[in-house]
Write a protein that holds these residues in place. Structure first.
Motif, PDB file in Angstrom:
ATOM      1  N   ILE A 119       0.832  -1.198   0.000  1.00 24.18           N
ATOM      2  CA  ILE A 119       0.000   0.000   0.000  1.00 24.18           C
ATOM      3  C   ILE A 119       0.868   1.251   0.000  1.00 24.18           C
ATOM      4  N   SER A 120       0.530   2.185  -0.875  1.00 24.20           N
ATOM      5  CA  SER A 120       1.288   3.437  -0.920  1.00 24.20           C
ATOM      6  C   SER A 120       0.866   4.336   0.236  1.00 24.20           C
ATOM      7  N   PRO A 121       1.775   5.186   0.718  1.00 28.81           N
ATOM      8  CA  PRO A 121       1.412   6.110   1.803  1.00 28.81           C
ATOM      9  C   PRO A 121       0.233   7.007   1.449  1.00 28.81           C
ATOM     10  N   ASP A 122       0.146   7.468   0.198  1.00 29.57           N
ATOM     11  CA  ASP A 122      -0.964   8.334  -0.193  1.00 29.57           C
ATOM     12  C   ASP A 122      -2.298   7.589  -0.126  1.00 29.57           C
ATOM     13  N   THR A 123      -2.301   6.335  -0.617  1.00 28.48           N
ATOM     14  CA  THR A 123      -3.521   5.529  -0.532  1.00 28.48           C
ATOM     15  C   THR A 123      -3.881   5.260   0.920  1.00 28.48           C
ATOM     16  N   ALA A 124      -2.864   5.009   1.742  1.00 26.51           N
ATOM     17  CA  ALA A 124      -3.107   4.744   3.165  1.00 26.51           C
ATOM     18  C   ALA A 124      -3.737   5.950   3.850  1.00 26.51           C
ATOM     19  N   LYS A 125      -3.281   7.154   3.512  1.00 27.80           N
ATOM     20  CA  LYS A 125      -3.871   8.366   4.086  1.00 27.80           C
ATOM     21  C   LYS A 125      -5.349   8.464   3.749  1.00 27.80           C
ATOM     22  N   ASP A 126      -5.671   8.176   2.493  1.00 29.61           N
ATOM     23  CA  ASP A 126      -7.068   8.251   2.059  1.00 29.61           C
ATOM     24  C   ASP A 126      -7.910   7.196   2.771  1.00 29.61           C
ATOM     25  N   ILE A 127      -7.374   5.987   2.893  1.00 31.49           N
ATOM     26  CA  ILE A 127      -8.099   4.913   3.578  1.00 31.49           C
ATOM     27  C   ILE A 127      -8.320   5.269   5.041  1.00 31.49           C
ATOM     28  N   ALA A 128      -7.282   5.780   5.696  1.00 28.77           N
ATOM     29  CA  ALA A 128      -7.405   6.160   7.110  1.00 28.77           C
ATOM     30  C   ALA A 128      -8.485   7.227   7.291  1.00 28.77           C
ATOM     31  N   PHE A 129      -8.525   8.184   6.373  1.00 23.61           N
ATOM     32  CA  PHE A 129      -9.547   9.233   6.431  1.00 23.61           C
ATOM     33  C   PHE A 129     -10.943   8.629   6.305  1.00 23.61           C
ATOM     34  N   ARG A 130     -11.111   7.700   5.354  1.00 22.13           N
ATOM     35  CA  ARG A 130     -12.416   7.072   5.145  1.00 22.13           C
ATOM     36  C   ARG A 130     -12.831   6.221   6.349  1.00 22.13           C
ATOM     37  N   LEU A 131     -11.843   5.674   7.043  1.00 21.91           N
ATOM     38  CA  LEU A 131     -12.126   4.844   8.219  1.00 21.91           C
ATOM     39  C   LEU A 131     -12.230   5.667   9.502  1.00 21.91           C
ATOM     40  N   GLY A 132     -11.967   6.951   9.391  1.00 24.62           N
ATOM     41  CA  GLY A 132     -12.025   7.810  10.573  1.00 24.62           C
ATOM     42  C   GLY A 132     -10.867   7.602  11.523  1.00 24.62           C
TER      43      GLY A 132
END
Length: 222
Positions: A119-132
Motif C-alpha cells: 500500500i502506498s502512503p498516499d492511498t493509506a492516508k485516504d483509507i485512514a480518512f475514510r475509516l475515521g
C-alpha cells in the motif's frame, strides 16, 4: 543452532556433491519446514516454486506436504477478521498478498509501497480518512494487522465501485481505480479473456493472471 549457518552448510554440501539423494531430500524437507516455522515464507516459495508447472493454476510435482507451504494461510486471524468486516473473500486477500509481497511484512517496493498488501502512503492516508482513523506516518503500514485492514478495505471500495466485477477489482488494485474504470468502459467486463487481452499494461495483464491463479489454487487446497 544458527539457522543461517545451517543453510550455508547445506548449500555447500549440495555444490560439493557430498550428500546422497535421499539425504538431500531429508535435509531439503527439514530446511523448508524450519524456514516456514521462522516465518521466512518468501524463501520457502523460492525453494518450492521450481516444482510448479508452466500453468500456475495447476500444481505439479509438489509433494502434498509442501503445497500449503507454497500457498500459506498465514496472518489468518487478521485476514478472516477484515474479510468478514468488509465483505471480501479471504482467499482473494491471500492471493493478493502472495503476489504483492510474498508474505514479507517488511517489503517496500521501488514506488514506496509498503507491507503485505503493498500500500502506498498516499492511498493509506485516504483509507485512514475514510475509516475515521488518525494517520501518523507510513510506518504503520509495516504492522500486519493494519496493512491487511487497509488493503481489505480498499478491495471492498473497489468491489463497490466496479459492482463486484471480480477481474476489474483485481486490475484496479494493481493499476488504480481510474484506469480500470476506463478499461471497463472501453472493453466491457462480460468476457474475461477479451478484457484481459485488451489491457494495455503488460504488468497488469500478468498481475491479473497471477492473482487469479493464486486464488484458484487457494480455493482448491483449503
Amino acid at each position: 543452532y544458527n539457522m543461517g549457518l545451517a543453510n550455508e552448510a547445506i548449500d555447500e554440501a549440495y555444490y560439493l556433491g557430498l550428500l546422497s539423494s535421499q539425504y538431500q531430500k531429508l535435509l531439503f524437507c527439514y530446511r523448508v519446514k524450519m524456514l516456514f516455522k521462522l516465518g521466512n515464507y518468501n524463501k520457502v516459495m523460492n525453494l518450492l516454486e521450481p516444482g510448479l508447472g508452466r500453468e500456475r493454476s495447476v500444481v505439479k510435482n509438489i509433494p502434498a506436504l509442501f503445497i500449503r507451504y507454497l500457498y500459506p494461510r498465514v496472518y489468518w486471524g487478521s485476514v478472516t477478521k477484515y474479510a468478514k468486516k468488509y465483505g471480501i473473500d479471504p482467499y482473494l486477500i491471500l492471493a493478493i498478498i502472495r503476489e504483492e509481497s510474498r508474505f514479507n511484512k517488511n517489503v517496500k517496493d521501488y514506488k514506496g509501497r509498503i507491507g503485505l498488501m503493498n500500500i502506498s502512503p498516499d492511498t493509506a492516508k485516504d483509507i485512514a480518512f475514510r475509516l475515521g482513523l488518525h494517520y501518523k506516518t507510513s510506518s504503520v503500514l509495516y504492522n500486519t494487522d493494519t496493512n491487511i485492514r487497509f488493503g481489505t478495505f480498499y478491495l471492498s471500495w473497489l468491489k463497490k465501485s466496479f459492482k463486484s466485477k471480480f477481474h476489474s477489482v483485481i486490475a484496479g488494485y494493481n493499476a488504480g481505480p481510474r484506469v480500470a474504470l476506463k478499461w471497463n468502459g472501453m472493453f466491457g467486463t462480460s468476457n474475461f479473456e477479451s478484457y484481459k487481452k485488451n489491457i494495455p499494461y503488460p504488468e497488469t495483464r500478468d498481475y491479473l493472471k497471477r492473482v487469479l491463479d493464486n486464488y484458484m489454487i487457494y480455493k482448491s487446497i483449503y
